[in-house]
Design a protein around this motif. Structure first.
Motif, PDB file in Angstrom:
ATOM      1  N   SER A 144       0.836  -1.201   0.000  1.00 12.74           N
ATOM      2  CA  SER A 144       0.000   0.000   0.000  1.00 12.74           C
ATOM      3  C   SER A 144       0.872   1.252   0.000  1.00 12.74           C
ATOM      4  N   VAL A 145       1.905   1.272   0.840  1.00 14.50           N
ATOM      5  CA  VAL A 145       2.823   2.419   0.873  1.00 14.50           C
ATOM      6  C   VAL A 145       3.586   2.504  -0.450  1.00 14.50           C
ATOM      7  N   ALA A 146       3.953   1.346  -1.013  1.00  9.93           N
ATOM      8  CA  ALA A 146       4.688   1.329  -2.280  1.00  9.93           C
ATOM      9  C   ALA A 146       3.891   2.009  -3.393  1.00  9.93           C
ATOM     10  N   ILE A 147       2.568   1.721  -3.449  1.00  8.10           N
ATOM     11  CA  ILE A 147       1.707   2.356  -4.458  1.00  8.10           C
ATOM     12  C   ILE A 147       1.643   3.862  -4.221  1.00  8.10           C
ATOM     13  N   THR A 148       1.500   4.254  -2.943  1.00 10.55           N
ATOM     14  CA  THR A 148       1.446   5.675  -2.600  1.00 10.55           C
ATOM     15  C   THR A 148       2.730   6.388  -3.017  1.00 10.55           C
ATOM     16  N   VAL A 149       3.880   5.768  -2.740  1.00  8.66           N
ATOM     17  CA  VAL A 149       5.171   6.350  -3.116  1.00  8.66           C
ATOM     18  C   VAL A 149       5.275   6.476  -4.633  1.00  8.66           C
ATOM     19  N   LEU A 150       4.890   5.421  -5.358  1.00  9.96           N
ATOM     20  CA  LEU A 150       4.977   5.422  -6.818  1.00  9.96           C
ATOM     21  C   LEU A 150       4.178   6.580  -7.411  1.00  9.96           C
ATOM     22  N   VAL A 151       2.926   6.695  -6.998  1.00 13.74           N
ATOM     23  CA  VAL A 151       2.052   7.716  -7.565  1.00 13.74           C
ATOM     24  C   VAL A 151       2.492   9.112  -7.122  1.00 13.74           C
ATOM     25  N   SER A 152       2.843   9.268  -5.844  1.00 16.16           N
ATOM     26  CA  SER A 152       3.238  10.582  -5.336  1.00 16.16           C
ATOM     27  C   SER A 152       4.483  11.111  -6.045  1.00 16.16           C
ATOM     28  N   VAL A 153       5.467  10.241  -6.253  1.00 19.21           N
ATOM     29  CA  VAL A 153       6.686  10.662  -6.951  1.00 19.21           C
ATOM     30  C   VAL A 153       6.370  11.072  -8.385  1.00 19.21           C
ATOM     31  N   LEU A 154       5.534  10.278  -9.059  1.00 17.30           N
ATOM     32  CA  LEU A 154       5.200  10.579 -10.452  1.00 17.30           C
ATOM     33  C   LEU A 154       4.430  11.890 -10.588  1.00 17.30           C
ATOM     34  N   ILE A 155       3.612  12.217  -9.594  1.00 16.78           N
ATOM     35  CA  ILE A 155       2.763  13.401  -9.694  1.00 16.78           C
ATOM     36  C   ILE A 155       3.479  14.665  -9.254  1.00 16.78           C
ATOM     37  N   ILE A 156       4.209  14.614  -8.135  1.00 19.50           N
ATOM     38  CA  ILE A 156       4.738  15.858  -7.559  1.00 19.50           C
ATOM     39  C   ILE A 156       5.911  16.428  -8.347  1.00 19.50           C
ATOM     40  N   ALA A 157       6.696  15.568  -9.012  1.00 20.59           N
ATOM     41  CA  ALA A 157       7.853  16.064  -9.770  1.00 20.59           C
ATOM     42  C   ALA A 157       7.368  16.883 -10.958  1.00 20.59           C
ATOM     43  N   CYS A 158       7.911  18.075 -11.125  1.00 20.84           N
ATOM     44  CA  CYS A 158       7.440  18.958 -12.199  1.00 20.84           C
ATOM     45  C   CYS A 158       8.520  19.951 -12.616  1.00 20.84           C
ATOM     46  N   PRO A 159       8.976  19.882 -13.879  1.00 20.07           N
ATOM     47  CA  PRO A 159       9.942  20.866 -14.373  1.00 20.07           C
ATOM     48  C   PRO A 159       9.277  22.084 -14.989  1.00 20.07           C
ATOM     49  N   CYS A 160       7.938  22.154 -14.892  1.00 22.01           N
ATOM     50  CA  CYS A 160       7.219  23.240 -15.561  1.00 22.01           C
ATOM     51  C   CYS A 160       7.659  24.611 -15.062  1.00 22.01           C
ATOM     52  N   ALA A 161       7.884  24.714 -13.746  1.00 24.70           N
ATOM     53  CA  ALA A 161       8.287  26.006 -13.192  1.00 24.70           C
ATOM     54  C   ALA A 161       9.583  26.487 -13.843  1.00 24.70           C
ATOM     55  N   LEU A 162      10.519  25.571 -14.038  1.00 23.84           N
ATOM     56  CA  LEU A 162      11.791  25.917 -14.670  1.00 23.84           C
ATOM     57  C   LEU A 162      11.573  26.324 -16.127  1.00 23.84           C
ATOM     58  N   ALA A 163      10.747  25.550 -16.829  1.00 18.82           N
ATOM     59  CA  ALA A 163      10.526  25.807 -18.254  1.00 18.82           C
ATOM     60  C   ALA A 163       9.797  27.124 -18.492  1.00 18.82           C
ATOM     61  N   LEU A 164       8.890  27.496 -17.577  1.00 14.70           N
ATOM     62  CA  LEU A 164       8.061  28.680 -17.786  1.00 14.70           C
ATOM     63  C   LEU A 164       8.653  29.949 -17.205  1.00 14.70           C
ATOM     64  N   SER A 165       9.586  29.837 -16.278  1.00 16.33           N
ATOM     65  CA  SER A 165      10.095  31.038 -15.613  1.00 16.33           C
ATOM     66  C   SER A 165      10.827  31.949 -16.599  1.00 16.33           C
ATOM     67  N   ALA A 166      11.587  31.376 -17.537  1.00 12.69           N
ATOM     68  CA  ALA A 166      12.324  32.203 -18.497  1.00 12.69           C
ATOM     69  C   ALA A 166      11.382  32.991 -19.410  1.00 12.69           C
ATOM     70  N   PRO A 167      10.397  32.338 -20.063  1.00  8.89           N
ATOM     71  CA  PRO A 167       9.485  33.123 -20.910  1.00  8.89           C
ATOM     72  C   PRO A 167       8.752  34.226 -20.153  1.00  8.89           C
ATOM     73  N   PHE A 168       8.306  33.933 -18.923  1.00  4.98           N
ATOM     74  CA  PHE A 168       7.568  34.946 -18.175  1.00  4.98           C
ATOM     75  C   PHE A 168       8.497  36.060 -17.679  1.00  4.98           C
ATOM     76  N   THR A 169       9.714  35.710 -17.330  1.00  4.30           N
ATOM     77  CA  THR A 169      10.670  36.743 -16.940  1.00  4.30           C
ATOM     78  C   THR A 169      10.943  37.684 -18.101  1.00  4.30           C
ATOM     79  N   TYR A 170      11.227  37.123 -19.257  1.00  2.00           N
ATOM     80  CA  TYR A 170      11.558  37.940 -20.417  1.00  2.00           C
ATOM     81  C   TYR A 170      10.362  38.753 -20.907  1.00  2.00           C
ATOM     82  N   SER A 171       9.167  38.168 -20.883  1.00  2.00           N
ATOM     83  CA  SER A 171       7.995  38.917 -21.346  1.00  2.00           C
ATOM     84  C   SER A 171       7.704  40.089 -20.406  1.00  2.00           C
ATOM     85  N   THR A 172       7.904  39.877 -19.097  1.00  2.00           N
ATOM     86  CA  THR A 172       7.730  40.979 -18.139  1.00  2.00           C
ATOM     87  C   THR A 172       8.761  42.073 -18.397  1.00  2.00           C
ATOM     88  N   MET A 173      10.001  41.672 -18.641  1.00  4.45           N
ATOM     89  CA  MET A 173      11.051  42.660 -18.903  1.00  4.45           C
ATOM     90  C   MET A 173      10.791  43.405 -20.207  1.00  4.45           C
TER      91      MET A 173
END
Length: 813
Positions: A456-485
């Motif tokens: 049960s914990v193994a399933i929770t760990v599997l799903v939680s790791v797959l969901i919480i990891a996100c590079p979107c913030a890194l990918a989007l910060s540059a376009p939004f920084t530059y557009s604001t500038m």
């Protein structure tokens, strides 16, 4: 191409592999692909075009097959396009040999679509160029109107499965509204199912030893399955489609682990239900999807709000000279209405589709078509927005409202783009490439580790790791920084072509400066015309010649001379860096440098002054001297620039101001005088050959070649009618002394991006640590993932605004 057929002689029903139509005549087959039946050569050509690049997944991804080429002309829906007025209203440019049309194609959805449409010219004779703007689902076609009509193009696009939406503005809004509605439907369904799953789970949670009635337990399990199915299918559909599209292209995008997490939780729950070993994780899965969709919706709304003010099209102040009762007034092109008369001078851009009122002119449509072939136009001819006037100033009557977004879109066309190494994008791409495989490895490793202790914990760990990891913030910060500038630069009257310019500004090490109109303020210059000998009629001729030019000294001389400047222009030619040659009322008028006006003319004028000579009918009538007025605050700016950059000054004037320039910029400054536009271009090339990254600051028209060649070309304009497509940025003349502070603000983008990178990586490290420890539920992960992206992007925008506020204070002092 040869046609091959091995069909039996008996009448047999066939199905076209491309369009799906049923037919009973002899099929057409390719010599290479004999197992594919086609109803016509058109369908066969489309298939061969896709097969050539290995893009036949089009037929698996495309839910709507194209119509048959053989039946294309049977479609009468587009008969109204035979009406010239309707067809012409769709064109953004038209001449005898070339026309340009833009279509909105919502059916575009994969790389095969892009490849097929960008090679549309191979399918249709008469199409010259085809360009795809995938984010906007737009297709631009340059075609020969002598061979092809708009109706034929529309019918052909429809035949291959891409029917254009011709009322683009309305349909784009409808498409956006439809997408928002679908997202709200998914949130509603996910919320309904999640709420009911929680209610059905209460008996299980409240009972000490589970439910006592097997019948009720089985009924609840069946209801759970029925409620979760629409969540796993309809609500989650976009994640699966995106993940599958990425896998088709052999890439692991962020939707791959999310899709795996959803499916893992679903099938594990289904297994527990079927085997009756547990209640499953239906409520957790329902909550996971509900919060994922809700976060996605809020994230989109946040981005839309942040992006709204950052689109440079909304603040770029293009202007035009409108004629009112014989007087000229500068107005924003958005204020132009049909019927207005505008004055467009040599090398200036036509601001809106208009009818030529003047007798004739030459038009350069390279800004629109990418090809520089001047076209002669006569009174009554249509002049299309984006065309450049070659020769004397012309008067034109506006036909339809100006589209500022169209002109700024042309500014970003391929013909004016520069090859640039986007360092911030390279960093993002490198991290993104290893991020998803790393997340998958951690998820699988965590699952295996915990499965020995608790499945049960193994399933929770599997799903939680797959969901919480996100590079979107890194990918989007540059376009939004530059557009604001970009937005904040615009408020300081520095207008950038696109965000890449900021990245290139951070890497320059050499600044090349023009003198006249860049370091000097032409409006404050004084003129000495005591050595000029002309009567009133001759002054009128000279003033008329100056009125047709956009050169700073021409405009200053135009204001100084008496008369109206409305004499008849028979011929006008402006040689960049040298002067004006014109025929006014049948008289030859020459204005410019000493050598241009007359070879062998002795040097006159006072040292330290800029001298312009004037001749009428090959007789020199004297000269005028201009006293240079340096821009206020230039000395301090020169010292700051010299301390941080290599400075090179290129001037078309003589070296009379060299001592003063050396005093301001320092003895180490390199200076070249009497430089033609070609000389300036060659100087830029020499610097680049030595490894220098160059910012060229100069006149947007006379220095166009040097501006285009430099890593960053910054045109200086005293008014916003001087729109230069060759430049990467346009700086208002009064802001030149603020250049050091503006460059420093551009460099601050590095600090902002480093901060964003650290925050994004810190979030993922902390989040993954908790997820791997088994102390983070999938539900919390679903909330944290979009929240982290919103937080990082908002902080990126806030940092850009904060540093801009410091810039504002610095410029006020």
């Amino acid at each position: 191409m040869a046609v091959y057929s091995d069909a039996p002689s008996a009448v047999t029903a066939y199905s076209c592999y491309h369009c799906g139509n049923q037919f009973q005549y002899e099929p057409i087959r390719s010599m290479l692909f004999k197992d594919k039946d086609f109803c016509c050569n058109g369908c066969k050509s489309v298939y061969e075009l896709l097969e050539e690049k290995g893009l036949c997944q089009y037929y698996q991804l495309n839910d709507h097959q194209g119509q048959s080429f053989a039946e294309m002309r049977a479609d009468l829906r587009f008969g109204y396009l035979d009406e010239p007025a309707i067809a012409n209203s769709l064109l953004s440019f038209q001449s005898n040999e070339r026309a340009v049309v833009n279509f909105h194609l919502p059916q575009m959805h994969c790389s095969a679509c892009i490849y097929l449409l960008e090679h549309f010219h191979k399918l249709v004779p008469g199409v010259l160029v085809s360009r795809v703007d995938f984010p906007r689902r737009q297709l631009r076609l340059d075609f020969d109107p002598r061979q092809l009509s708009v109706r034929t193009i529309v019918e052909t696009l429809t035949a291959i499965g891409y029917e254009p939406q011709l009322n683009m503005a309305v349909n784009e809004k409808k498409a956006s509204d439809k997408e928002s509605r679908h997202m709200l439907y998914r949130i509603g369904i996910a919320g309904f199912c999640f709420g009911n799953l929680m209610l059905l789970g209460f008996p299980e949670y409240l009972a000490d030893d589970g439910l006592n009635s097997p019948m009720i337990e089985r009924a609840i399990s069946i209801l759970n399955v029925l409620l979760i199915i629409p969540v796993v299918t309809y609500v989650s559909k976009d994640y699966y489609v995106s993940a599958w599209a990425g896998l088709k292209q052999r890439t692991l995008n962020i939707d791959v682990p999310i899709s795996l997490g959803i499916l893992a939780l679903f099938f594990q729950s289904l297994y527990e239900t079927i085997s009756a070993i547990g209640p499953g994780y239906y409520d957790s899965l329902g909550g996971l999807l509900f919060f994922l969709m809700l976060g996605k919706y809020l994230q989109r709304k946040t981005f839309d709000r942040l992006s709204f003010e950052h689109d440079y099209r909304s603040f770029f102040p293009l202007a035009s000279l409108r004629l009112v009762d014989g007087k000229e007034e500068s107005v924003n092109i958005a204020q132009l209405v049909p019927g207005d008369h505008v004055l467009v001078r040599n090398e200036e851009i036509i601001p809106a589709d208009a009818v030529l009122v003047s007798d004739k002119t030459l038009m350069d449509y390279s800004f629109v078509t990418g090809e520089s072939h001047p076209v002669e136009k006569f009174r009554g001819d249509i002049l299309f927005a984006g065309g450049k006037v070659i020769g004397g100033a012309v008067e034109a009557e506006v036909l339809k409202p100006s589209s500022q977004s169209y002109l700024t879109q042309l500014w970003n066309d391929e013909a004016f783009k520069k090859a640039a190494n986007q360092h911030y994008q390279n960093i993002t791409d490198r991290i993104s490439k290893v991020f998803t495989p790393l997340v998958l490895s951690l998820a699988i490793g965590g699952f295996i580790f915990w499965s020995f202790t608790s499945f049960s914990v193994a399933i929770t760990v599997l799903v939680s790791v797959l969901i919480i990891a996100c590079p979107c913030a890194l990918a989007l910060s540059a376009p939004f920084t530059y557009s604001t500038m970009m937005h904040r630069f615009g408020l300081q009257h520095l207008y950038l072509k696109n965000p890449d310019v900021i990245d290139r500004l951070t890497r320059i090490d050499t600044i090349v400066l023009d003198k006249t109109g860049t370091l000097t303020h032409t409006d404050l210059q004084t003129i000495d015309s005591t050595r000029l000998h002309m009567n009133e009629e001759e002054q009128e001729w000279v003033k008329t010649a100056c009125r047709n030019s956009t050169h700073p000294l021409s405009k200053l001389l135009y204001q100084h001379l008496s008369g109206k400047g409305n004499a008849k222009v028979d011929l006008f030619d402006e040689i960049k860096g040298r002067g004006i040659s014109a025929v006014i009322n049948g008289h030859a008028v020459t204005i410019g440098s000493r050598s241009f006006v007359m070879e062998g003319l002795p040097q006159t004028g006072s040292p330290g002054l800029t001298t312009v000579y004037i001749a009428i009918d090959q007789v020199v009538r004297g000269y005028v001297s201009f006293t240079n007025a340096w821009r206020k605050g230039l000395e301090e700016a020169a010292a700051q620039l010299s301390a941080n950059y290599r400075i090179v000054i290129l001037s078309g004037d003589n070296d009379s101001e060299a001592p003063r320039l050396r005093q301001m910029f320092g003895a180490q400054t390199t200076m070249y005088f009497n430089q033609s536009p070609t000389d300036k271009l060659q100087r830029i090339q020499q610097l680049q050959s030595l490894g220098h990254r160059v910012l060229m600051v100069g006149d947007g028209l006379n220095d166009a070649g040097a501006l285009k060649k430099a890593e960053v070309g910054m045109a200086v304009a005293e008014d916003s009618t001087q729109f230069s497509p060759a430049s990467d940025a346009i700086l208002e003349g009064a802001r030149v002394p603020f250049l050091p502070a503006l460059l420093q603000y551009a460099k601050s983008s590095k600090i902002i991006l480093r901060n964003n990178l650290f925050m994004s990586l810190a979030y993922n490290v902390v989040g993954l640590s908790f997820a791997l420890s088994g102390s983070l539920s999938p539900l919390v992960s679903a909330i944290m993932m979009p929240l982290s992206t919103i937080t990082v992007v908002t902080l990126a925008v806030s940092q850009a605004h904060y540093r801009a506020s410091k810039l504002d204070k610095q410029l006020v002092r």
